[in-house]
Design an enzyme around this catalytic site. Structure first.
Site, short mmCIF file in Angstrom:
data_model
loop_
_atom_site.label_atom_id
_atom_site.label_comp_id
_atom_site.label_asym_id
_atom_site.label_seq_id
_atom_site.Cartn_x
_atom_site.Cartn_y
_atom_site.Cartn_z
N CYS A 29 -5.29 -16.25 -0.31
CA CYS A 29 -5.77 -15.11 -1.10
C CYS A 29 -4.70 -14.75 -2.12
O CYS A 29 -3.67 -14.16 -1.78
CB CYS A 29 -6.04 -13.93 -0.16
SG CYS A 29 -6.30 -12.35 -0.97
N CYS A 32 -3.84 -11.08 -2.33
CA CYS A 32 -3.03 -10.66 -1.17
C CYS A 32 -1.54 -10.92 -1.44
O CYS A 32 -0.69 -10.05 -1.20
CB CYS A 32 -3.42 -11.44 0.08
SG CYS A 32 -5.10 -11.20 0.66
#
Length: 105
Positions: A29, A32
């Site tokens: 991600c 993230c």
């Protein structure tokens, strides 16, 4: 920040008497990884009011789904073991997390 997994999640989050913030993330991600340094700074700044932890969903996907975490990044707030707020999505910014921390501190 405490590293969570399926073995310690219940003890560190669900059975904790107080406020816990869990960062659900994954290496795959990009967003993230982008906000993680800011989340760590917030963890230091708000350490007196919250326990901060992170959970890599790799190897913990069932646990994440059980917590209704279906998108990343997800920042989930717990109070006394109860989920009270869930911030998530590609448009999640550190400032959104800060506002929630300030409101709950």
């Amino acid at each position: 920040m405490i590293e969570l997994n399926k073995d310690n999640f219940e003890e560190e989050v669900l059975n904790f008497d107080g406020k816990v913030v869990v960062d659900f993330w994954s290496e795959s991600c990009d967003h993230c990884m982008e906000i993680m340094p800011e989340v760590k700074k917030l963890a230091e700044e708000f350490a007196d009011d919250f326990k901060f932890a992170k959970l890599d969903i790799k190897g913990n996907r069932r646990l994440a789904i059980g917590q209704k975490v279906l998108g990343l990044p997800s920042i989930v707030f717990y109070e006394n073991g109860e989920k009270v707020e869930h911030l998530s999505g590609e448009d999640l910014e550190p400032e959104d997390i800060r506002k929630e921390l300030e409101a709950r501190a």
